[in-house]
Write a protein that holds these residues in place. Structure first.
Motif, short mmCIF file in Angstrom:
data_model
loop_
_atom_site.label_atom_id
_atom_site.label_comp_id
_atom_site.label_asym_id
_atom_site.label_seq_id
_atom_site.Cartn_x
_atom_site.Cartn_y
_atom_site.Cartn_z
N ALA A 145 13.43 -3.01 -31.64
CA ALA A 145 12.51 -2.05 -32.24
C ALA A 145 13.07 -0.64 -32.28
N HIS A 146 13.78 -0.24 -31.21
CA HIS A 146 14.27 1.14 -31.13
C HIS A 146 15.70 1.16 -30.60
N ILE A 147 16.52 2.04 -31.16
CA ILE A 147 17.90 2.24 -30.72
C ILE A 147 18.11 3.72 -30.51
N GLU A 148 18.54 4.09 -29.31
CA GLU A 148 18.81 5.50 -28.99
C GLU A 148 20.22 5.62 -28.45
N THR A 149 20.72 6.86 -28.38
CA THR A 149 22.08 7.09 -27.89
C THR A 149 22.06 7.96 -26.63
N LEU A 150 23.10 7.76 -25.80
CA LEU A 150 23.28 8.55 -24.58
C LEU A 150 24.76 8.60 -24.26
N SER A 151 25.33 9.81 -24.23
CA SER A 151 26.76 9.97 -23.94
C SER A 151 26.98 10.23 -22.46
N ASP A 152 28.24 10.13 -22.03
CA ASP A 152 28.56 10.40 -20.63
C ASP A 152 28.41 11.87 -20.29
N ALA A 153 28.30 12.72 -21.32
CA ALA A 153 28.09 14.16 -21.11
C ALA A 153 26.61 14.50 -21.00
N GLY A 154 25.75 13.47 -21.12
CA GLY A 154 24.31 13.70 -20.99
C GLY A 154 23.65 14.18 -22.25
N SER A 155 24.23 13.84 -23.40
CA SER A 155 23.63 14.22 -24.68
C SER A 155 23.32 12.94 -25.46
N GLY A 156 22.61 13.09 -26.57
CA GLY A 156 22.27 11.94 -27.39
C GLY A 156 20.82 11.99 -27.83
N SER A 157 20.43 11.06 -28.67
CA SER A 157 19.07 11.06 -29.21
C SER A 157 18.03 10.81 -28.13
N LEU A 158 18.38 10.02 -27.10
CA LEU A 158 17.43 9.78 -26.02
C LEU A 158 17.13 11.08 -25.27
N ILE A 159 18.16 11.87 -25.02
CA ILE A 159 17.97 13.14 -24.30
C ILE A 159 17.17 14.11 -25.15
N ASP A 160 17.41 14.11 -26.45
CA ASP A 160 16.63 14.96 -27.35
C ASP A 160 15.14 14.60 -27.25
#
Length: 222
Positions: A145-160
């Motif tokens: 249903a949902h796909i989000e992103t999270l980088s090792d630097a702590g950024s991404g759509s999930l963090i937003d």
């Protein structure tokens, strides 16, 4: 005598506010945060620090973000990202709301992800931004249903999303036998199999390791 004293000291930390009879990890972390909010929970090599109070506040916001995505108790959250502070917060948030945490080895290829997606049937998938293009279509085909992103630097759509979300402050109780995580085997003799771990399993493992390794409130685990 030294062993007994060190074990007692650790139990003192674990028992902040009274040890819950269910040995629930999420509940224990919340109790420690209330009793020792300024105690350091995590410190990175770069010097970033997270206290137990920071942990509690961020987990609440991560949990609210997951809920906003429609993730409910029992839903699977499949995660294939590099290690980061935010990954720890995501794991703790899954425990807090009762979602099932499904970590996937970052070495697994996009082709191998098909099996995990079809087997775990996650409601939410969290990926490294670099892998989004290769895996998004596979995840959509698997009905995610949902796909989000999270980088090792702590950024991404999930963090937003987390930054835009306010915590509800709602406390949820969960049964000890409720599923908490699915950890897949390496698959050396066939397709990887998911080991299903309950909340009681995770708490028992943590307690056993703390007893055997004699952790205390003064110890630092690298």
């Amino acid at each position: 005598r030294t062993s007994a004293r060190r074990t007692t000291e650790f139990r003192s930390l674990w028992h902040h506010g009274g040890m819950p009879s269910t040995l629930d990890l999420s509940e224990c972390l919340q109790r420690i945060a209330r009793a020792h909010p300024r105690q350091i929970f995590l410190r990175t090599p770069e010097g970033r620090e997270c206290t137990y109070q920071d942990l509690a506040e961020q987990v609440a916001r991560f949990g609210a973000a997951l809920t906003q995505l429609g993730v409910l108790a029992g839903d699977r959250v499949l995660v294939q990202v590099e290690k980061s502070v935010e990954l720890v917060l995501l794991y703790a948030a899954c425990l807090a709301i009762g979602a099932v945490f499904v970590p996937i080895n970052t070495a697994n290829t996009a082709a191998e992800m098909t099996h995990f997606l079809q087997d775990a049937r996650p409601r939410l998938v969290v990926l490294d931004p670099a892998k989004m293009a290769a895996i998004e279509a596979i995840a959509r085909a698997a009905g995610v249903a949902h796909i989000e992103t999270l980088s090792d630097a702590g950024s991404g759509s999930l963090i937003d999303l987390v930054r835009r979300t306010k915590s509800s402050g709602t406390h949820i109780e969960h049964a000890p036998e409720a599923l908490a995580a699915i950890v897949y085997t390496s698959g050396t003799t066939g397709k990887p199999k998911g080991a299903m771990l309950s909340r009681a399993n995770l708490a028992s493992n943590a307690w056993a390791l703390a007893e055997l390794w004699r952790f205390t409130a003064r110890d630092v685990v690298l």
